[in-house]
Design a protein around this motif. Sequence first.
Motif, PDB file in Angstrom:
ATOM      1  N   ALA A 174       0.836  -1.204   0.000  1.00 53.27           N
ATOM      2  CA  ALA A 174       0.000   0.000   0.000  1.00 53.27           C
ATOM      3  C   ALA A 174       0.873   1.256   0.000  1.00 53.27           C
ATOM      4  N   GLU A 175       1.919   1.265   0.806  1.00 55.00           N
ATOM      5  CA  GLU A 175       2.826   2.421   0.868  1.00 55.00           C
ATOM      6  C   GLU A 175       3.533   2.627  -0.467  1.00 55.00           C
ATOM      7  N   LEU A 176       4.018   1.554  -1.059  1.00 60.15           N
ATOM      8  CA  LEU A 176       4.715   1.669  -2.344  1.00 60.15           C
ATOM      9  C   LEU A 176       3.786   2.169  -3.443  1.00 60.15           C
ATOM     10  N   GLN A 177       2.531   1.708  -3.417  1.00 58.07           N
ATOM     11  CA  GLN A 177       1.580   2.170  -4.426  1.00 58.07           C
ATOM     12  C   GLN A 177       1.219   3.640  -4.237  1.00 58.07           C
ATOM     13  N   GLU A 178       1.226   4.093  -2.999  1.00 60.83           N
ATOM     14  CA  GLU A 178       0.910   5.490  -2.744  1.00 60.83           C
ATOM     15  C   GLU A 178       2.042   6.398  -3.212  1.00 60.83           C
ATOM     16  N   THR A 238       9.250   0.032 -11.407  1.00 65.78           N
ATOM     17  CA  THR A 238       8.887   1.280 -10.750  1.00 65.78           C
ATOM     18  C   THR A 238       8.981   2.384 -11.789  1.00 65.78           C
ATOM     19  N   THR A 239       7.965   3.227 -11.837  1.00 63.75           N
ATOM     20  CA  THR A 239       7.904   4.250 -12.874  1.00 63.75           C
ATOM     21  C   THR A 239       7.312   5.530 -12.304  1.00 63.75           C
ATOM     22  N   ALA A 240       7.421   6.612 -13.051  1.00 63.23           N
ATOM     23  CA  ALA A 240       6.811   7.877 -12.649  1.00 63.23           C
ATOM     24  C   ALA A 240       5.454   8.008 -13.338  1.00 63.23           C
ATOM     25  N   ILE A 241       4.490   8.562 -12.635  1.00 60.88           N
ATOM     26  CA  ILE A 241       3.164   8.791 -13.203  1.00 60.88           C
ATOM     27  C   ILE A 241       3.086  10.256 -13.614  1.00 60.88           C
ATOM     28  N   ASP A 287      -8.826   7.979 -11.139  1.00 60.11           N
ATOM     29  CA  ASP A 287      -7.695   7.553 -11.951  1.00 60.11           C
ATOM     30  C   ASP A 287      -6.605   7.087 -11.004  1.00 60.11           C
ATOM     31  N   THR A 288      -6.397   5.807 -10.938  1.00 60.34           N
ATOM     32  CA  THR A 288      -5.395   5.268 -10.026  1.00 60.34           C
ATOM     33  C   THR A 288      -4.676   4.104 -10.682  1.00 60.34           C
ATOM     34  N   THR A 289      -3.461   3.886 -10.261  1.00 59.34           N
ATOM     35  CA  THR A 289      -2.738   2.686 -10.660  1.00 59.34           C
ATOM     36  C   THR A 289      -2.673   1.703  -9.494  1.00 59.34           C
ATOM     37  N   ALA A 290      -3.171   2.121  -8.332  1.00 62.12           N
ATOM     38  CA  ALA A 290      -3.088   1.300  -7.123  1.00 62.12           C
ATOM     39  C   ALA A 290      -4.106   0.162  -7.163  1.00 62.12           C
ATOM     40  N   LEU A 291      -3.606  -1.041  -6.990  1.00 63.94           N
ATOM     41  CA  LEU A 291      -4.484  -2.200  -6.886  1.00 63.94           C
ATOM     42  C   LEU A 291      -4.971  -2.335  -5.448  1.00 63.94           C
ATOM     43  N   PRO A 292      -6.163  -2.879  -5.259  1.00 60.46           N
ATOM     44  CA  PRO A 292      -6.640  -3.060  -3.888  1.00 60.46           C
ATOM     45  C   PRO A 292      -5.797  -4.120  -3.178  1.00 60.46           C
ATOM     46  N   VAL A 293      -5.235  -3.749  -2.063  1.00 65.35           N
ATOM     47  CA  VAL A 293      -4.446  -4.679  -1.255  1.00 65.35           C
ATOM     48  C   VAL A 293      -5.243  -4.915   0.018  1.00 65.35           C
TER      49      VAL A 293
END
Length: 164
Positions: free
Chosen positions: A14-18, A54-57, A147-153
């Motif tokens: 969750a932290e990494l996705q944020e 790992t990439t920039a958005i 608009d998110t790239t975060a998957l539900p964890v």
Amino acid sequence: MSVRLDELDRKILAELQEDASRTLDEIARRVGSSKTPVWNRIRKLREAGVIGKTTAILDPDALGLEACFFVLIRTSEHEADWQQKFLATLRARPEVMEAHRLAGDIDYILKVQVANARAYDVFYQALISEVKIFNVTALLSMERIKDTTALPVWPAQTETSSDG
């Protein structure tokens, strides 16, 4: 194949996705652990394929790419040669952000990010000149609501018993 994740793994993900640019110290502090165990978890999650590159958005509006079209494609062509050419065409087009093959009446849906309707038409004309397509419907997104790239964890499933 899914990987078994415990609560600490989920917190780290969750932290990494944020914000993956956070330092290891900051991530460890935020998840309530120390640096070495967090680093080992991240390494194992990478090795297991849970964490990819790992990439920039980037902000499309800031880049002048203010028009997002969802393109619905129906085709009468289902041969392997056509499909390979179609997929190669999509992969070569940087404005195609996502492409999905669908079940149902529509064969494919594309998310296309361009500057404006004229730029979409240039994309469309190039697409239909390269591959034969039966029907194309373009839908202009009027507003980006989420608009998110975060998957539900989600937290691990726990069994509960009821007295009753």
